[in-house]
Design an enzyme around this catalytic site. Structure first.
Site, PDB file in Angstrom:
ATOM      1  N   GLN A 160       4.358  -3.024   8.665  1.00 55.53           N
ATOM      2  CA  GLN A 160       5.339  -1.979   8.987  1.00 55.53           C
ATOM      3  C   GLN A 160       6.073  -2.336  10.285  1.00 55.53           C
ATOM      4  O   GLN A 160       5.451  -2.688  11.287  1.00 55.53           O
ATOM      5  CB  GLN A 160       4.627  -0.621   9.161  1.00 55.53           C
ATOM      6  CG  GLN A 160       5.590   0.549   9.330  1.00 55.53           C
ATOM      7  CD  GLN A 160       4.870   1.898   9.382  1.00 55.53           C
ATOM      8  OE1 GLN A 160       3.650   1.955   9.545  1.00 55.53           O
ATOM      9  NE2 GLN A 160       5.621   2.972   9.249  1.00 55.53           N
ATOM     10  N   ASN A 208       4.695   0.174   3.487  1.00 60.04           N
ATOM     11  CA  ASN A 208       3.806  -0.395   4.496  1.00 60.04           C
ATOM     12  C   ASN A 208       3.378   0.674   5.508  1.00 60.04           C
ATOM     13  O   ASN A 208       4.223   1.437   5.996  1.00 60.04           O
ATOM     14  CB  ASN A 208       4.529  -1.519   5.256  1.00 60.04           C
ATOM     15  CG  ASN A 208       4.974  -2.645   4.341  1.00 60.04           C
ATOM     16  OD1 ASN A 208       4.282  -2.984   3.386  1.00 60.04           O
ATOM     17  ND2 ASN A 208       6.139  -3.223   4.618  1.00 60.04           N
ATOM     18  N   ASP A 245      18.974  -0.564   2.407  1.00 58.76           N
ATOM     19  CA  ASP A 245      18.375  -1.333   3.505  1.00 58.76           C
ATOM     20  C   ASP A 245      19.452  -2.210   4.142  1.00 58.76           C
ATOM     21  O   ASP A 245      20.274  -2.815   3.445  1.00 58.76           O
ATOM     22  CB  ASP A 245      17.234  -2.205   2.962  1.00 58.76           C
ATOM     23  CG  ASP A 245      16.338  -2.725   4.072  1.00 58.76           C
ATOM     24  OD1 ASP A 245      15.158  -2.334   4.106  1.00 58.76           O
ATOM     25  OD2 ASP A 245      16.823  -3.532   4.904  1.00 58.76           O
ATOM     26  N   HIS A 278       8.399   5.139   4.992  1.00 60.99           N
ATOM     27  CA  HIS A 278       9.494   4.772   4.089  1.00 60.99           C
ATOM     28  C   HIS A 278       8.960   3.992   2.903  1.00 60.99           C
ATOM     29  O   HIS A 278       8.013   3.222   3.019  1.00 60.99           O
ATOM     30  CB  HIS A 278      10.585   3.968   4.807  1.00 60.99           C
ATOM     31  CG  HIS A 278      10.076   2.762   5.540  1.00 60.99           C
ATOM     32  ND1 HIS A 278       9.464   2.838   6.767  1.00 60.99           N
ATOM     33  CD2 HIS A 278      10.085   1.443   5.207  1.00 60.99           C
ATOM     34  CE1 HIS A 278       9.121   1.629   7.163  1.00 60.99           C
ATOM     35  NE2 HIS A 278       9.484   0.760   6.234  1.00 60.99           N
ATOM     36  N   PHE A 279       9.582   4.212   1.771  1.00 62.63           N
ATOM     37  CA  PHE A 279       9.321   3.436   0.556  1.00 62.63           C
ATOM     38  C   PHE A 279      10.506   2.503   0.334  1.00 62.63           C
ATOM     39  O   PHE A 279      11.650   2.938   0.434  1.00 62.63           O
ATOM     40  CB  PHE A 279       9.193   4.350  -0.667  1.00 62.63           C
ATOM     41  CG  PHE A 279       7.898   5.107  -0.730  1.00 62.63           C
ATOM     42  CD1 PHE A 279       7.696   6.233   0.053  1.00 62.63           C
ATOM     43  CD2 PHE A 279       6.889   4.697  -1.582  1.00 62.63           C
ATOM     44  CE1 PHE A 279       6.503   6.935  -0.012  1.00 62.63           C
ATOM     45  CE2 PHE A 279       5.689   5.394  -1.658  1.00 62.63           C
ATOM     46  CZ  PHE A 279       5.493   6.517  -0.864  1.00 62.63           C
TER      47      PHE A 279
HETATM   48  P1  5GP Z   1       9.045  -2.174   7.088  1.00 62.43           P
HETATM   49  O1  5GP Z   1       8.681  -3.588   7.410  1.00 62.43           O
HETATM   50  O2  5GP Z   1       8.817  -1.250   8.259  1.00 62.43           O
HETATM   51  O3  5GP Z   1       8.387  -1.683   5.822  1.00 62.43           O
HETATM   52  O4  5GP Z   1      10.593  -2.212   6.750  1.00 62.43           O
HETATM   53  C1  5GP Z   1      11.601  -1.718   7.576  1.00 62.43           C
HETATM   54  C2  5GP Z   1      12.903  -1.927   6.847  1.00 62.43           C
HETATM   55  O5  5GP Z   1      13.914  -1.195   7.527  1.00 62.43           O
HETATM   56  C3  5GP Z   1      13.388  -3.376   6.782  1.00 62.43           C
HETATM   57  O6  5GP Z   1      13.577  -3.756   5.432  1.00 62.43           O
HETATM   58  C4  5GP Z   1      14.695  -3.362   7.567  1.00 62.43           C
HETATM   59  O7  5GP Z   1      15.671  -4.234   7.024  1.00 62.43           O
HETATM   60  C5  5GP Z   1      15.108  -1.909   7.486  1.00 62.43           C
HETATM   61  N1  5GP Z   1      15.916  -1.450   8.618  1.00 62.43           N
HETATM   62  C6  5GP Z   1      15.629  -1.627   9.930  1.00 62.43           C
HETATM   63  N2  5GP Z   1      16.570  -1.052  10.701  1.00 62.43           N
HETATM   64  C7  5GP Z   1      17.466  -0.502   9.850  1.00 62.43           C
HETATM   65  C8  5GP Z   1      18.689   0.222  10.059  1.00 62.43           C
HETATM   66  O8  5GP Z   1      19.130   0.485  11.186  1.00 62.43           O
HETATM   67  N3  5GP Z   1      19.346   0.636   8.949  1.00 62.43           N
HETATM   68  C9  5GP Z   1      18.886   0.385   7.684  1.00 62.43           C
HETATM   69  N4  5GP Z   1      19.631   0.836   6.662  1.00 62.43           N
HETATM   70  N5  5GP Z   1      17.746  -0.310   7.455  1.00 62.43           N
HETATM   71  C10 5GP Z   1      17.055  -0.748   8.531  1.00 62.43           C
END
Ligand code: 5GP
Length: 134
Positions: A92, A85, A29, A98-99
């Site tokens: 989300q 999420n 992440d 994604h997990f």
């Molecule tokens: P969500 O809230 O959708 O479950 O989590 C999305 C996750 O994606 C967050 O923890 C955020 O830090 C991660 N994320 C967002 N954009 C990027 C990216 O460009 N690269 C990586 N490696 N992680 C990302």
């Protein structure tokens, strides 16, 4: 519109890759809640878990075990949370399934949880309704 994770899958955006197979990619992440915070995503394009094929779901389950095991070995953190999420209200932010695997080194780090428990008054009916929808 293509999500940021589709761009990562297509190689348009870089990532720190930790695992890949025919159905799944796992990478660090970009804004980790703790050291080793890793995302495990299907190659199938879908926003929510229930939209996946069973093949994608099975591959994700298998990859989660594999990658969790590697994170435990690499980081030394034996405690961790798996977070997944679905939808905006559920938190989300990136609309590609994604997990999260989030190591927990101490009570104060990693994922914070507020558990709003309640009771079930119609458990028998509700369980039947869900069974019938399978
Ligand atoms: P969500 O809230 O959708 O479950 O989590 C999305 C996750 O994606 C967050 O923890 C955020 O830090 C991660 N994320 C967002 N954009 C990027 C990216 O460009 N690269 C990586 N490696 N992680 C990302």
């Amino acid at each position: 519109m293509s999500s940021i994770f589709k761009k990562i899958l297509d190689g348009e955006i870089p990532c720190h890759r930790v695992y890949e197979d025919d159905h799944v990619l796992a990478f660090l992440d970009v804004a980790p809640l703790s050291r080793g915070h890793t995302l495990v995503i299907p190659k199938q394009v879908a926003s929510s878990l229930h939209e996946l094929t069973e093949e994608s779901g099975a591959a994700l389950g298998s990859a989660l075990v594999k990658v969790s095991n590697a994170i435990v070995k690499a980081t030394g953190a034996t405690d961790y949370n798996i977070l997944q999420n679905n939808g905006k209200i559920a938190g989300q932010a990136v609309f590609h399934v994604h997990f999260h695997i989030i190591p927990k080194y101490d009570e104060g780090d990693g994922l914070g949880l507020i558990w709003n428990s309640s009771t079930v008054s119609d458990g028998e009916i509700l369980a039947k309704e869900i069974q019938q929808a399978l």
